[in-house]
Design a protein around this motif. Structure first.
Motif, PDB file in Angstrom:
ATOM      1  N   THR A   1       0.768  -1.190   0.092  1.00 18.07           N
ATOM      2  CA  THR A   1      -0.043   0.059   0.037  1.00 18.07           C
ATOM      3  C   THR A   1       0.807   1.211  -0.262  1.00 18.07           C
ATOM      4  N   THR A   2       1.276   1.555  -1.381  1.00 14.38           N
ATOM      5  CA  THR A   2       2.169   2.763  -1.488  1.00 14.38           C
ATOM      6  C   THR A   2       1.548   4.046  -1.301  1.00 14.38           C
ATOM      7  N   THR A   3       2.319   5.205  -1.706  1.00 13.42           N
ATOM      8  CA  THR A   3       1.996   6.523  -1.901  1.00 13.42           C
ATOM      9  C   THR A   3       0.715   6.572  -2.693  1.00 13.42           C
ATOM     10  N   ASP A   4       0.650   5.836  -4.007  1.00 16.14           N
ATOM     11  CA  ASP A   4      -0.469   5.720  -4.554  1.00 16.14           C
ATOM     12  C   ASP A   4      -1.816   5.596  -3.906  1.00 16.14           C
ATOM     13  N   PHE A   5      -1.735   4.441  -3.116  1.00 15.21           N
ATOM     14  CA  PHE A   5      -2.973   4.037  -2.499  1.00 15.21           C
ATOM     15  C   PHE A   5      -3.388   4.844  -1.389  1.00 15.21           C
TER      16      PHE A   5
ATOM     17  N   GLN B   1      -3.572  -1.781 -11.617  1.00 16.10           N
ATOM     18  CA  GLN B   1      -3.489  -1.993  -9.965  1.00 16.10           C
ATOM     19  C   GLN B   1      -4.296  -1.347  -9.155  1.00 16.10           C
ATOM     20  N   LEU B   2      -4.646  -0.126  -9.505  1.00 17.83           N
ATOM     21  CA  LEU B   2      -5.425   0.814  -8.797  1.00 17.83           C
ATOM     22  C   LEU B   2      -7.014   0.989  -9.471  1.00 17.83           C
TER      23      LEU B   2
ATOM     24  N   VAL C   1     -11.933   2.292  -3.226  1.00 20.85           N
ATOM     25  CA  VAL C   1     -10.757   2.045  -3.882  1.00 20.85           C
ATOM     26  C   VAL C   1     -10.355   0.614  -3.893  1.00 20.85           C
ATOM     27  N   MET C   2      -9.832  -0.212  -4.839  1.00 19.68           N
ATOM     28  CA  MET C   2      -9.480  -1.369  -4.732  1.00 19.68           C
ATOM     29  C   MET C   2      -7.948  -1.329  -5.077  1.00 19.68           C
ATOM     30  N   TRP C   3      -6.869  -1.996  -4.273  1.00 13.38           N
ATOM     31  CA  TRP C   3      -5.492  -1.797  -4.479  1.00 13.38           C
ATOM     32  C   TRP C   3      -5.048  -3.375  -4.656  1.00 13.38           C
ATOM     33  N   ARG C   4      -4.275  -3.499  -6.116  1.00 13.63           N
ATOM     34  CA  ARG C   4      -3.800  -4.856  -6.192  1.00 13.63           C
ATOM     35  C   ARG C   4      -2.311  -4.944  -5.622  1.00 13.63           C
TER      36      ARG C   4
END
Length: 463
Positions: free
Chosen positions: A291-295, A360-361, A368-371
């Motif tokens: 779960t990076t900055t984009d998440f 991915q997002l 929000v769905m994060w792969r």
């Protein structure tokens, strides 16, 4: 010494002179299929032999609720209520988190679904039929409840101000806290492998709580835990081999938990104190989530668009929930008038729904769905699902906040049970199905907010 609740109910069935409210307006209990009191023990044995199966078991408290509603008061000077008598209205209804959860689940389920209560009451339970409609077709199965002759039925007294908000409450749950593990085991043995889900009221003490979770695991049933309070929510983290020891994707100890935002904060803080966030298996899952900055930016955007920035971002509710996901993979966080945040950890191969995209997002209104990637040593990629479900507006006066959260959890539990009965696998990974469930569950909570009952009978009418 415990005997079946059938005895107490049948003894009072012919003596309802102590009725407190008209039975037609009140919450139903068990269908009137019991033999006379003199034969209650043998009749209960017959029942145990012929009516074993249950789609859902609920383990927890049955209590007598006394709700005190002040009819007037100076809201900005609550100290004026202390040390004096106050005019108001007092209502007596059946309650207890476990019973509320069981009743809401029953109301929201189809008539052919068996929702069975496992609990204990004292001889005061002889008052229950006076405030219950024994002939209702929509009633939970109370055959798993014991009457303990030298016990004292759990009681809950709540005082509300003239707006319906809680001022002070007192819970006397001693009898249920000490619910016999032997009785819990016997009821699970009676049900066998039939339960799809088990609802657990965290008011239980450690030993009965551990027993209920172990029995559910052995029966192959999934567990929904209603935390009830910060302190009670934290106990699940301390139960050793039956507590939060399995890390996803291993079968979790608790599949679903329904904390409010304060209980979520308490869970997070206690997990950190216990060193659960230092375990290597926890790190492996967190690393796979990625779960990076984009998440984080996507969560901030969702919170801003939904108008819940302070609760979700500034208080870090999603971040707290994400930290807990390896142990409790489905968190349904109740935020009152701000709605519900669902934070879930699922397998990528199972997630589905119209908002799910190939990248991915995936994002959408409040979603929000994060792969992530594969967990070390595991063959499944992970997905983190986060969604804000806006609250339904209260269209009438708020009568009482008691039972609103239990109504929400009960409807959620009924939907999970119904999906399993229909053979629908992995309903928790279905984005659209969960959205519909959250809509129905929140409408149920609103109905209860406007009801004088701990669980509104109007839930039966929800589609």
């Amino acid at each position: 010494m415990g005997v079946s609740i059938a005895k107490a109910l049948s003894e009072i069935a012919n003596n309802t002179s102590d009725e407190i409210l008209p039975s037609s307006d009140l919450q139903p209990a068990i269908t009137s299929t019991f033999a006379p009191a003199a034969k209650s023990v043998s009749r209960t044995l017959e029942l145990a032999q012929t009516s074993n199966a249950a789609d859902c078991l609920v383990v927890g408290a049955i209590a007598i609720d006394l709700t005190c509603d002040l009819t007037y008061g100076v809201l900005d000077k609550p100290s004026s209520w202390i040390h004096t008598s106050n005019q108001g209205a007092i209502y007596r209804t059946p309650g207890g988190v476990g019973f509320n959860l069981c009743l809401a689940t029953t109301y929201a389920s189809s008539p052919d679904t068996t929702i069975r209560m496992i609990s204990a009451v004292g001889p005061e339970a002889r008052d229950l039929p006076a405030v219950l409609n024994l002939t209702s077709a929509t009633s939970p199965d109370l055959s798993g409840v014991l009457v303990i002759e030298d016990g004292r039925t759990a009681q809950y007294i709540a005082m509300h101000d003239c707006k319906g908000d809680l001022i002070l409450a007192c819970a006397d749950m001693g009898l249920v806290e000490q619910l016999s593990p032997a009785h819990i085991k016997s009821e699970f043995a009676r049900a066998g492998k039939s339960p799809h889900w088990v609802g657990v009221d965290a008011n239980l003490n450690r030993e009965p709580l551990s027993t209920a979770i172990l029995c559910a695991r052995e029966a192959g049933a999934k567990v929904l835990l209603e935390p009830t309070s910060v302190m009670r929510a934290q106990v699940i983290l301390e139960l050793g081999d039956v507590g939060v020891t399995n890390v996803w994707p291993n079968p979790p100890t608790v599949d679903v938990m329904t904390p409010n935002s304060i209980e979520l904060e308490g869970l997070f803080s206690h997990a950190r104190e216990l060193g659960l966030f230092e375990r290597q298996d926890w790190w492996d899952v967190i690393d796979a989530m990625g779960t990076t900055t984009d998440f984080q930016n996507a969560i901030a955007w969702m919170a801003r668009e939904s108008g819940i920035m302070e609760q979700v971002v500034e208080k870090g509710l999603v971040q707290m929930a994400v930290h807990l996901l390896p142990f409790i993979p489905n968190l349904f966080v109740k935020m009152g008038e701000l709605g519900v945040i669902t934070v879930q950890l699922v397998k990528e191969s199972e997630v589905r729904g119209r908002m799910v995209g190939p990248r991915q997002l995936s994002t959408g209104p409040g979603f929000v769905m994060w792969r992530g990637t594969k967990i070390a040593g595991q063959g499944e990629k992970v997905c983190v699902l986060v969604r804000h479900h806006a609250a339904h507006k209260v269209t009438g006066d708020i009568v009482s906040v008691t039972g609103a959260g239990d109504s929400f959890a009960g409807v959620l539990l009924s939907e999970l049970v119904a999906a399993d009965r229909r053979g629908i696998k992995n309903i928790l990974a279905d984005v659209d199905a969960i959205a519909k469930t959250m809509d129905r569950a929140q409408r149920a909570a609103v109905l209860t907010l406007m009801s004088r009952f701990a669980i509104s009978p109007e839930i039966k009418k929800l589609q």
